[in-house]
Design a protein around this motif. Structure first.
Motif, PDB file in Angstrom:
ATOM      1  N   LEU A   1      32.850 -30.483 -36.299  1.00 14.29           N
ATOM      2  CA  LEU A   1      32.095 -31.154 -37.376  1.00 14.29           C
ATOM      3  C   LEU A   1      31.675 -32.634 -37.163  1.00 14.29           C
ATOM      4  O   LEU A   1      30.547 -33.092 -37.364  1.00 14.29           O
ATOM      5  N   ILE A   2      32.670 -33.366 -36.490  1.00 13.82           N
ATOM      6  CA  ILE A   2      32.336 -34.653 -36.303  1.00 13.82           C
ATOM      7  C   ILE A   2      31.264 -34.827 -35.406  1.00 13.82           C
ATOM      8  O   ILE A   2      30.169 -35.479 -35.583  1.00 13.82           O
ATOM      9  N   PRO A   3      31.357 -34.363 -34.133  1.00 15.32           N
ATOM     10  CA  PRO A   3      30.100 -34.348 -33.129  1.00 15.32           C
ATOM     11  C   PRO A   3      28.918 -33.639 -33.875  1.00 15.32           C
ATOM     12  O   PRO A   3      27.865 -34.342 -33.715  1.00 15.32           O
ATOM     13  N   LEU A   4      28.880 -32.700 -34.802  1.00 13.29           N
ATOM     14  CA  LEU A   4      27.706 -32.342 -35.358  1.00 13.29           C
ATOM     15  C   LEU A   4      27.056 -33.347 -36.197  1.00 13.29           C
ATOM     16  O   LEU A   4      25.840 -33.518 -36.134  1.00 13.29           O
ATOM     17  N   VAL A   5      27.973 -33.958 -37.075  1.00 14.51           N
ATOM     18  CA  VAL A   5      27.388 -34.868 -37.859  1.00 14.51           C
ATOM     19  C   VAL A   5      26.940 -36.114 -36.906  1.00 14.51           C
ATOM     20  O   VAL A   5      25.617 -36.697 -37.476  1.00 14.51           O
ATOM     21  N   MET A   6      27.360 -36.605 -36.039  1.00 18.39           N
ATOM     22  CA  MET A   6      27.055 -37.510 -35.002  1.00 18.39           C
ATOM     23  C   MET A   6      25.632 -37.295 -34.436  1.00 18.39           C
ATOM     24  O   MET A   6      24.879 -38.277 -34.160  1.00 18.39           O
ATOM     25  N   ILE A   7      25.639 -36.080 -33.995  1.00 19.07           N
ATOM     26  CA  ILE A   7      24.284 -35.663 -33.449  1.00 19.07           C
ATOM     27  C   ILE A   7      23.100 -35.779 -34.498  1.00 19.07           C
ATOM     28  O   ILE A   7      21.977 -36.334 -34.056  1.00 19.07           O
ATOM     29  N   PHE A   8      23.370 -35.496 -35.807  1.00 21.12           N
ATOM     30  CA  PHE A   8      22.238 -35.764 -36.912  1.00 21.12           C
ATOM     31  C   PHE A   8      22.010 -37.178 -36.981  1.00 21.12           C
ATOM     32  O   PHE A   8      20.710 -37.788 -37.112  1.00 21.12           O
ATOM     33  N   ILE A   9      22.947 -38.059 -36.883  1.00 24.41           N
ATOM     34  CA  ILE A   9      22.833 -39.612 -37.017  1.00 24.41           C
ATOM     35  C   ILE A   9      22.180 -40.116 -35.856  1.00 24.41           C
ATOM     36  O   ILE A   9      21.326 -40.945 -35.976  1.00 24.41           O
ATOM     37  N   TYR A  10      22.651 -39.690 -34.579  1.00 22.59           N
ATOM     38  CA  TYR A  10      21.977 -40.190 -33.305  1.00 22.59           C
ATOM     39  C   TYR A  10      20.798 -39.781 -33.267  1.00 22.59           C
ATOM     40  O   TYR A  10      19.598 -40.509 -32.471  1.00 22.59           O
ATOM     41  N   SER A  11      19.899 -38.661 -33.714  1.00 20.94           N
ATOM     42  CA  SER A  11      18.804 -38.045 -33.364  1.00 20.94           C
ATOM     43  C   SER A  11      17.893 -39.209 -34.428  1.00 20.94           C
ATOM     44  O   SER A  11      16.520 -39.158 -34.152  1.00 20.94           O
ATOM     45  N   PHE A  12      18.371 -40.157 -35.123  1.00 18.01           N
ATOM     46  CA  PHE A  12      17.512 -41.073 -35.867  1.00 18.01           C
ATOM     47  C   PHE A  12      17.401 -42.518 -35.240  1.00 18.01           C
ATOM     48  O   PHE A  12      17.158 -43.406 -35.730  1.00 18.01           O
TER      49      PHE A  12
END
Length: 299
Positions: free
Chosen positions: A32-43
């Motif tokens: 869950l944490i890596p998934l959320v961070m990937i969405f954040i990093y994409s911006f």
């Protein structure tokens, strides 16, 4: 007595929670944490070498439109999936129908078919890379030469490279789907099949009109799993072709790896990962929605 029962219930509940805590921690920390961070990093314009260089909004997503390499990897991923999924489904269903019978030799065939599933993906890819060596040094080309056929340079010619990785991936995962289909075939309601035979259905007509609709829920489930697996293939591509020749076998997951760990562009790699996630999500929803229409027991 009531207090004792209450304390006993609380103790059992606590024991249950203690059992699931490690699993839940693993899910939160590693999924869950890596998934959320990937969405954040994409911006963000984030690099492994230089760190976070600021918020970029949707600039990373705009780059995808003009990125020819992304377009090529998306096309390769679609071609790979269109090769793996139908071939896997047809072969696994055909083998399951054959192996569900009690004919002699089926136990040996079951073992041979399922053996690749328990084999390491790395070992499987290395063995196939050895078998598919070009010239007369590769075992497959050597046997082809014995019958007067000149084998291609399997892993270094564009068309043959994609064909090779598709066949390798199909054979690697075939056994698991065969096992699922065998369970479905062996649990078909025999009274329905017998009724079809009494009405004159035989051979392919019996399969198409009776057995196939009964098997449709299992087929759709296997299709969903196989599509997801084909979209996230990495080890086969990395070890057999390394994305070549000339990027002809580079798929989206390998391109994510390339952007993240070769050019160190974590932000852009995260953007591609988000796109891949959305593609898989949409395909899964579409296939699952078909389940209600294609299942034999639905109105």
């Amino acid at each position: 007595m009531k207090k004792t029962k209450s304390a006993l219930c609380r103790g059992e509940a606590l024991t249950g929670y203690l059992f699931i805590v490690p699993q839940m921690l693993g899910l939160v920390i590693f999924v869950l944490i890596p998934l959320v961070m990937i969405f954040i990093y994409s911006f963000e314009n984030k690099s492994l070498l230089f760190g976070n260089m600021g918020f970029t909004g949707i600039d990373n997503y705009k780059m995808l439109v003009s990125d020819n390499l992304f377009s090529m990897t998306l096309k390769n991923t679609i071609i790979f999936s269109l090769g793996v999924v139908p071939l896997n489904l047809v072969l696994s269903l055909g083998l399951a129908i054959f192996l569900a019978g009690n004919s002699s030799g089926t136990r040996v065939v079951r073992g041979v078919v399922f053996l690749p599933v328990i084999t390491s993906g790395v070992a499987w890819a290395i063995v196939f890379k050895y078998l598919l060596q070009g010239g007369d040094t590769g075992p497959i080309n050597y046997f082809l030469s014995l019958i007067g056929v000149t084998g291609p340079n399997w892993l270094h010619e564009k068309g043959w490279a994609m064909f090779s990785v598709v066949v390798s991936r199909v054979l690697k995962n075939l056994g698991m789907n065969v096992l699922i289909f065998m369970g479905a075939v062996m649990n078909l309601p025999q009274e329905v099949i017998e009724a079809g035979r009494i009405d004159g259905a035989t051979g392919f007509t019996l399969f198409r009109k009776i057995k196939l609709p009964l098997l449709m829920p299992s087929i759709l489930m296997v299709m969903i799993v196989t599509v997801i697996g084909s979209m996230r293939v990495f080890d086969t591509i990395k070890l057999m072709t390394d994305g070549g020749p000339e990027g002809s076998t580079m798929v989206l997951v390998y391109y994510i790896y390339h952007q993240a760990f070769k050019t160190f562009n974590i932000g852009y790699a995260s953007t591609i990962a988000v796109v891949l996630f959305m593609i898989v999500l949409v395909l899964t929803i579409l296939q699952w929605s078909l389940r209600r229409k294609a299942s034999y027991y639905e109105e």
